[in-house]
Structure formats: structure tokens, C-alpha cells
Design an enzyme around this catalytic site. Structure first.
Site, PDB file in Angstrom:
ATOM      1  N   CYS A   1      -0.335  -1.619  15.542  1.00 39.16           N
ATOM      2  CA  CYS A   1      -0.129  -1.467  14.097  1.00 39.16           C
ATOM      3  C   CYS A   1      -0.718  -2.633  13.309  1.00 39.16           C
ATOM      4  O   CYS A   1      -0.465  -3.799  13.609  1.00 39.16           O
ATOM      5  CB  CYS A   1       1.363  -1.338  13.804  1.00 39.16           C
ATOM      6  SG  CYS A   1       1.718  -1.127  12.051  1.00 39.16           S
TER       7      CYS A   1
ATOM      8  N   CYS B   1      -3.512   3.428   8.527  1.00 37.76           N
ATOM      9  CA  CYS B   1      -2.356   2.902   7.809  1.00 37.76           C
ATOM     10  C   CYS B   1      -2.414   1.379   7.733  1.00 37.76           C
ATOM     11  O   CYS B   1      -2.644   0.708   8.716  1.00 37.76           O
ATOM     12  CB  CYS B   1      -1.072   3.282   8.542  1.00 37.76           C
ATOM     13  SG  CYS B   1      -1.285   4.558   9.772  1.00 37.76           S
TER      14      CYS B   1
ATOM     15  N   ASN C   1      -4.849   5.312  15.459  1.00 39.88           N
ATOM     16  CA  ASN C   1      -5.912   4.827  14.582  1.00 39.88           C
ATOM     17  C   ASN C   1      -6.333   3.468  15.110  1.00 39.88           C
ATOM     18  O   ASN C   1      -5.544   2.528  15.048  1.00 39.88           O
ATOM     19  CB  ASN C   1      -5.382   4.639  13.156  1.00 39.88           C
ATOM     20  CG  ASN C   1      -5.248   5.943  12.422  1.00 39.88           C
ATOM     21  OD1 ASN C   1      -6.190   6.702  12.319  1.00 39.88           O
ATOM     22  ND2 ASN C   1      -4.059   6.197  11.905  1.00 39.88           N
TER      23      ASN C   1
ATOM     24  N   SER D   1       9.943   6.412  16.072  1.00 44.48           N
ATOM     25  CA  SER D   1       8.654   6.058  16.679  1.00 44.48           C
ATOM     26  C   SER D   1       8.916   5.798  18.157  1.00 44.48           C
ATOM     27  O   SER D   1       9.412   4.743  18.532  1.00 44.48           O
ATOM     28  CB  SER D   1       8.082   4.815  16.004  1.00 44.48           C
ATOM     29  OG  SER D   1       7.790   5.120  14.667  1.00 44.48           O
TER      30      SER D   1
ATOM     31  N   GLU E   1       0.839  -1.196   0.000  1.00 44.27           N
ATOM     32  CA  GLU E   1       0.000   0.000   0.000  1.00 44.27           C
ATOM     33  C   GLU E   1       0.881   1.255   0.000  1.00 44.27           C
ATOM     34  O   GLU E   1       1.900   1.304   0.677  1.00 44.27           O
ATOM     35  CB  GLU E   1      -0.826  -0.059   1.293  1.00 44.27           C
ATOM     36  CG  GLU E   1      -1.825   1.044   1.457  1.00 44.27           C
ATOM     37  CD  GLU E   1      -2.716   0.838   2.704  1.00 44.27           C
ATOM     38  OE1 GLU E   1      -2.901  -0.317   3.160  1.00 44.27           O
ATOM     39  OE2 GLU E   1      -3.207   1.841   3.222  1.00 44.27           O
TER      40      GLU E   1
HETATM   41  N1  SAH Z   1       8.425   0.847  10.912  1.00 50.40           N
HETATM   42  C1  SAH Z   1       8.442   2.281  10.879  1.00 50.40           C
HETATM   43  C2  SAH Z   1       7.361   2.854   9.972  1.00 50.40           C
HETATM   44  C3  SAH Z   1       6.008   2.506  10.493  1.00 50.40           C
HETATM   45  S1  SAH Z   1       4.571   3.405  10.166  1.00 50.40           S
HETATM   46  C4  SAH Z   1       8.280   2.836  12.296  1.00 50.40           C
HETATM   47  O1  SAH Z   1       8.036   2.062  13.199  1.00 50.40           O
HETATM   48  O2  SAH Z   1       8.446   4.038  12.489  1.00 50.40           O
HETATM   49  C5  SAH Z   1       4.778   5.068  10.623  1.00 50.40           C
HETATM   50  C6  SAH Z   1       4.256   5.479  11.977  1.00 50.40           C
HETATM   51  O3  SAH Z   1       2.878   5.156  12.207  1.00 50.40           O
HETATM   52  C7  SAH Z   1       5.032   4.853  13.121  1.00 50.40           C
HETATM   53  O4  SAH Z   1       5.317   5.834  14.063  1.00 50.40           O
HETATM   54  C8  SAH Z   1       4.038   3.841  13.649  1.00 50.40           C
HETATM   55  O5  SAH Z   1       4.344   3.501  14.968  1.00 50.40           O
HETATM   56  C9  SAH Z   1       2.747   4.595  13.488  1.00 50.40           C
HETATM   57  N2  SAH Z   1       1.543   3.758  13.516  1.00 50.40           N
HETATM   58  C10 SAH Z   1       1.356   2.512  13.062  1.00 50.40           C
HETATM   59  N3  SAH Z   1       0.115   2.081  13.270  1.00 50.40           N
HETATM   60  C11 SAH Z   1      -0.528   3.089  13.873  1.00 50.40           C
HETATM   61  C12 SAH Z   1      -1.857   3.271  14.345  1.00 50.40           C
HETATM   62  N4  SAH Z   1      -2.769   2.299  14.259  1.00 50.40           N
HETATM   63  N5  SAH Z   1      -2.159   4.455  14.926  1.00 50.40           N
HETATM   64  C13 SAH Z   1      -1.243   5.448  15.027  1.00 50.40           C
HETATM   65  N6  SAH Z   1       0.006   5.336  14.605  1.00 50.40           N
HETATM   66  C14 SAH Z   1       0.372   4.172  14.033  1.00 50.40           C
END
Ligand code: SAH
Length: 365
Positions: free
Chosen positions: A121, A335, A292, A216, A94
Site C-alpha cells: 500500500c 490508490c 496495483n 482486508s 485524496e
Molecule cells: N485501512 C483500510 C482501508 C485501506 S484501502 C483497510 O486496510 O482495509 C482499501 C483497500 O485497498 C484495502 O483492502 C487495501 O488493503 C487495498 N489496497 C491498498 N493498496 C493496494 C494496492 N496497491 N493494490 C491493491 N489493493 C490495495
């Protein structure tokens, strides 16, 4: 059998060397490189200034990895577009195109699935299927540019996957994307988000890239971070922050800390106070992401007032904060959820190997 070289993952000097090996002229390599990275060609047939003989020779000797769009959803709210692509061997990924006043930003995936296991996530639930090649990271941007007709000015590696768990391909991707013979995107407009693989952050610091690093963080102490992010058991919060400090020191780039706010878990005044004290020495910027909610977990996002109060508290402690604006809220929610629902309806919920992928990287519970 040896794999044919993946032509879109080659840098220009590599492609030139390859052409010389084939007995072709060096300047032809530059033409092909421009077709691939500037004109974003999907196939050799498009490369009309090459002879038919050279085109068919390249088709025989190389692999040209082009993503296949399966679905494009457009938000009626803000024009955000979500794209589902099939990789050449089948897995689905995606990507998202977001339109801002400062330009168009594409959020790309770095792996099909993820093995980091963050609790909130959706992208990690089926484990990691495989790493993406540099060409597959680039092609998300290229296909989106072609399909949407929009110029892309910013790229965030914040989609599915842990980019530093696919380190070599990530660095190759950044160099090709920002190279002057390619799209020539400024490194300052590229952000890489990581769950915090400390050694890899230090390695990245040595690459002397000008990209923005986003950590993160999601918690203000080790205990809370471990409860949300299994990777914290491998790299302690202070070790990760130290690697970020090193990154900042050697690149001069300001850090971003992502903090997903989860009601009742990490959103209290005490959390804000502890967070401010923890990161103040790093002079970074905090990006608050109201979580989310995903179907598989019962995490709840704090209400708007609580989010603003958390922001306020941090600001009063001298921390620079933004709240992430939710984009494309009407198109398949959070996401990774578009990919996940596609996989569910098509019966592709991961393999035993993907499910076991975590064991290679995470310490035992
Ligand atoms: N692996 C990388 C990229 C992940 S996605 C990382 O961990 O940073 C990007 C961001 O979205 C990250 O900060 C992740 O923790 C956050 N994220 C993932 N799922 C989420 C959700 N359901 N709600 C809020 N943030 C989320």
C-alpha cells in the site's frame, strides 16, 4: 488555549445545546445544521437567513473546517474523478468519485497517511500524519458534491488511513452522514474497510449500525497474512474472523472480504482452496483486487487469466466473488498515489513523528 468547537463535527442535538449556551434560539441551530450538511455551505457568509451578527459571532466562536481543493483529475476512460484536498493545517488527502450504474460512490480518506504498514500500500509509506475529524470526512463528500454537481448515493471508507484507528470520529461521521437532518444517506450504502483491528470490530458491532464491513484479508493463512500485513502479528487471522462473525451476527449484515491478488504470493490454486475453506462458514462475499503495483515494492499483479481462474476456483467452492473493476486507470494509477506524488513534488514526505507512528500500534518485528 482551548480549541474552538468544530461545528461540522457536531450532531444536531449537540449544536442545539451549543446555541442555547450562546443564548441563541434553538431553531437557529437547525438552520445552521441544514446549511452545513444539506446545502454544504463552505462559509458562514453563505447562510443568508441568519443575521450578520449571528454569522460573525459563529465565525468568532467556532471553527468551520472546509477542505481546499488543490487538484481535480477526470478520467477520460470512465469519468472517475480524483480530488486532492488540503486540510486546514496543511496535510494533503485524496478522495475519489466513481460513477456506477447504481449511483455515484465516493471513496474517502479517514486519516492523513496511515500507520498500519501493509506492504503493498502506497498510503502507509510516510506513516500517519494525523487522524481526520468527522467534519473533514464529511467535507470530502460535500466538496465533491459541490464541485461535480453530482448526487452521492454511496460512500466507501477505503481511501488513505485505517478507519478503525480513528474510531470515535468515524462513528460520529457515519451518524451525521446518515442522520435525517443531514444528507440522510442510507447506512446500507456506507462501507467501512478495515485491515482488521479485532477489538474495534467488536466495538463497532455494538453500535448497531447498518453499514457494510469489509475486511482486508489478502491471505488465506496466518503466515502469508503476516508477510503482507504487519497488523496480522497483533491480531491473528482467526481472531479477526471471529470478530467479523460477531459483527455479522449482531448487525445481520453480510461481510465483504477484500483480497488483493499478488502474482506468486497469494494467487495459487492452493490459496483459493484454503481461502474458500477459511471463510465459507461466514457466508461472506469476496472482492478480488488485482494488486496495483507501487513504485516502492516489486509486487506484480497476476494476468487476467490467473485472476479469472482464482475467481472460478472460489466460485466452484460456493463462494460469492466479484473482481474489482479498475476505475480511472488513466489518472494517477493506484490508490494513494496521487497524494504521494503531490507530497514528493512539494517536499512533504512525512515527519519523524509520522514515520515513528507505527511503533504505537504494531508489535516489534
Ligand atoms: N485501512 C483500510 C482501508 C485501506 S484501502 C483497510 O486496510 O482495509 C482499501 C483497500 O485497498 C484495502 O483492502 C487495501 O488493503 C487495498 N489496497 C491498498 N493498496 C493496494 C494496492 N496497491 N493494490 C491493491 N489493493 C490495495
Amino acid at each position: 488555549m482551548q480549541m474552538k468547537p468544530d461545528i461540522k463535527s457536531m450532531t444536531l442535538p449537540e449544536l442545539e445545546a451549543y446555541f442555547l449556551e450562546l443564548g441563541e434560539k434553538k431553531f437557529r441551530a437547525k438552520q445552521v445544521y441544514s446549511w452545513l450538511h444539506q446545502k454544504q455551505a463552505e462559509s458562514y457568509e453563505e447562510m443568508t437567513n441568519l443575521s450578520a451578527a449571528l454569522r460573525s459571532r459563529l465565525a468568532e466562536t467556532t471553527q468551520l473546517r472546509t477542505l481546499k481543493p488543490l487538484e481535480v483529475l477526470t478520467s477520460q476512460v470512465d469519468g472517475t474523478q480524483k480530488f486532492l484536498f488540503a486540510l486546514p493545517d496543511g496535510p494533503v488527502i485524496e478522495s475519489v468519485l466513481m460513477k456506477y450504474q447504481f449511483g455515484n460512490s465516493v471513496c474517502i480518506s479517514s486519516q492523513a497517511g496511515c500507520r498500519m504498514g501493509c506492504r503493498f500500500c502506497a498510503s502507509t509509506i510516510g506513516g500517519r500524519i494525523r487522524d481526520l475529524t468527522a467534519s473533514e470526512m464529511l467535507d470530502q463528500i460535500y466538496r465533491i458534491t459541490r464541485i461535480s454537481g453530482e448526487r452521492v448515493s454511496h460512500v466507501v471508507v477505503m481511501g488513505t488511513g485505517e478507519p478503525l484507528d480513528n474510531y470515535d470520529q468515524l462513528v460520529r461521521f457515519i451518524r451525521i452522514l446518515s442522520g435525517e437532518d443531514g444528507l440522510n444517506l442510507s447506512q446500507r450504502n456506507i462501507t467501512v474497510s478495515t485491515c482488521g483491528l479485532a477489538e474495534k470490530i467488536e466495538e463497532l458491532a455494538k453500535e448497531k449500525l447498518q453499514i457494510t464491513l469489509a475486511l482486508s484479508l489478502h491471505a488465506s493463512n496466518q503466515k502469508k497474512r503476516e508477510a503482507l500485513m504487519p497488523i496480522a502479528r497483533k491480531y491473528d487471522i482467526h481472531q479477526v474472523l471471529e470478530s467479523c462473525r460477531i459483527y455479522q451476527e449482531s448487525t445481520g449484515r453480510r461481510l465483504t472480504f477484500e483480497y488483493s491478488l499478488v502474482a506468486g504470493v497469494n494467487d495459487t490454486d492452493e490459496d483459493a482452496r484454503e481461502l474458500a475453506a477459511l471463510i465459507r462458514p461466514l457466508h461472506g462475499h469476496v472482492n478480488l483486487i488485482p494488486v496495483n503495483p507501487i513504485r516502492e515494492r516489486d509486487y506484480v499483479r497476476p494476468d487476467r487469466r490467473a485472476v479469472l481462474a482464482f475467481q472460478n476456483k472460489l466460485e466452484k467452492s460456493g463462494i460469492n466473488v466479484t473482481i474489482r473493476r479498475e476505475m480511472g486507470s488513466d489518472i494517477s494509477g493506484a490508490c494513494g498515489q496521487l497524494r504521494r506524488s503531490w507530497n514528493e513534488t512539494h517536499g512533504e514526505t512525512g515527519s519523524p513523528e509520522a514515520a515513528a507512528s507505527r511503533a504505537d500500534v504494531l508489535p516489534e518485528e
